[in-house]
Design a protein around this motif. Structure first.
Motif, mmCIF file in Angstrom:
data_model
loop_
_atom_site.group_PDB
_atom_site.id
_atom_site.type_symbol
_atom_site.label_atom_id
_atom_site.label_comp_id
_atom_site.label_asym_id
_atom_site.label_seq_id
_atom_site.Cartn_x
_atom_site.Cartn_y
_atom_site.Cartn_z
ATOM 1 N N ARG A 18 34.057 41.034 43.820
ATOM 2 C CA ARG A 18 33.149 42.085 44.290
ATOM 3 C C ARG A 18 32.897 41.943 45.784
ATOM 4 O O ARG A 18 32.858 42.938 46.516
ATOM 5 C CB ARG A 18 31.834 42.036 43.529
ATOM 6 N N ARG A 19 32.734 40.697 46.257
ATOM 7 C CA ARG A 19 32.570 40.470 47.706
ATOM 8 C C ARG A 19 33.834 40.900 48.452
ATOM 9 O O ARG A 19 33.761 41.461 49.540
ATOM 10 C CB ARG A 19 32.260 39.004 47.982
ATOM 11 N N GLU A 20 34.986 40.615 47.852
ATOM 12 C CA GLU A 20 36.260 41.010 48.478
ATOM 13 C C GLU A 20 36.345 42.529 48.602
ATOM 14 O O GLU A 20 36.734 43.048 49.651
ATOM 15 C CB GLU A 20 37.407 40.484 47.604
ATOM 16 N N LEU A 21 35.980 43.242 47.548
ATOM 17 C CA LEU A 21 36.017 44.710 47.601
ATOM 18 C C LEU A 21 35.005 45.268 48.594
ATOM 19 O O LEU A 21 35.287 46.244 49.294
ATOM 20 C CB LEU A 21 35.740 45.304 46.214
ATOM 21 N N TYR A 75 43.314 49.809 46.676
ATOM 22 C CA TYR A 75 43.418 48.363 46.800
ATOM 23 C C TYR A 75 43.176 47.687 45.447
ATOM 24 O O TYR A 75 43.893 46.757 45.069
ATOM 25 C CB TYR A 75 42.411 47.835 47.829
ATOM 26 N N HIS A 76 42.173 48.166 44.715
ATOM 27 C CA HIS A 76 41.863 47.578 43.413
ATOM 28 C C HIS A 76 43.050 47.711 42.460
ATOM 29 O O HIS A 76 43.394 46.757 41.757
ATOM 30 C CB HIS A 76 40.624 48.249 42.815
ATOM 31 N N LYS A 77 43.669 48.881 42.422
ATOM 32 C CA LYS A 77 44.824 49.075 41.546
ATOM 33 C C LYS A 77 45.962 48.136 41.906
ATOM 34 O O LYS A 77 46.581 47.517 41.037
ATOM 35 C CB LYS A 77 45.304 50.527 41.605
ATOM 36 N N MET A 80 44.999 44.487 40.965
ATOM 37 C CA MET A 80 45.059 44.216 39.532
ATOM 38 C C MET A 80 46.500 44.122 39.038
ATOM 39 O O MET A 80 46.764 43.461 38.035
ATOM 40 C CB MET A 80 44.293 45.278 38.735
ATOM 41 N N ARG A 81 47.429 44.767 39.737
ATOM 42 C CA ARG A 81 48.855 44.619 39.400
ATOM 43 C C ARG A 81 49.430 43.344 39.979
ATOM 44 O O ARG A 81 50.521 42.936 39.590
ATOM 45 C CB ARG A 81 49.643 45.814 39.955
ATOM 46 N N GLY A 82 48.731 42.732 40.926
ATOM 47 C CA GLY A 82 49.228 41.525 41.564
ATOM 48 C C GLY A 82 50.139 41.797 42.753
ATOM 49 O O GLY A 82 50.901 40.940 43.161
ATOM 50 N N ASP A 83 50.047 43.006 43.333
ATOM 51 C CA ASP A 83 50.923 43.385 44.451
ATOM 52 C C ASP A 83 50.424 42.888 45.794
ATOM 53 O O ASP A 83 51.163 42.921 46.766
ATOM 54 C CB ASP A 83 51.071 44.915 44.530
#
Length: 84
Positions: A18-21, A75-77, A80-83
Motif C-alpha cells: 500500500r505504501r508502494e502504491l 502498475y498494480h496489474k 500482480m503479474r510479476g512484470d
C-alpha cells in the motif's frame, strides 16, 4: 527486474505494498485535487468571472486525478503479474 507479486494475505507485505502504491505519482493526484479545488474556489468566490475559467480548472483537475488512478491501476496489474 522481475519481482514476485506481493503476498496480500500477509498484513506486513500488504502494508508495504500500500505504501508502494501511494508513492506512485503523488504529484499528479495532488495537483489534480488542487486544480479542482481552485476551480471550485474561483466559482464560489468570484462568480462574476466567466464560468468557463472555473470549469476549465475543475475539468483539468479531474483529468489529472483520473490519470493518476489509471497509472496506479496499470502498475498494480503489472505488479500482480510479476512484470515489474
Amino acid at each position: 527486474m522481475n519481482r514476485p507479486p506481493p503476498n496480500l494475505a500477509d498484513p506486513v507485505e500488504r502494508a508495504a505494498y500500500r505504501r508502494e502504491l501511494r508513492g506512485l505519482v503523488p504529484w499528479v493526484r495532488y495537483s489534480g485535487m488542487a486544480l479542482a479545488l481552485l476551480g471550485a474556489g474561483v466559482a464560489v468566490i468570484e462568480p462574476t468571472w466567466p464560468g468557463a475559467i472555473a470549469l476549465a480548472f475543475i475539468a483539468a483537475g479531474f483529468a489529472m486525478m483520473v490519470a493518476g488512478i489509471g497509472i496506479r491501476t496499470r502498475y498494480h496489474k503489472r505488479r500482480m503479474r510479476g512484470d515489474t
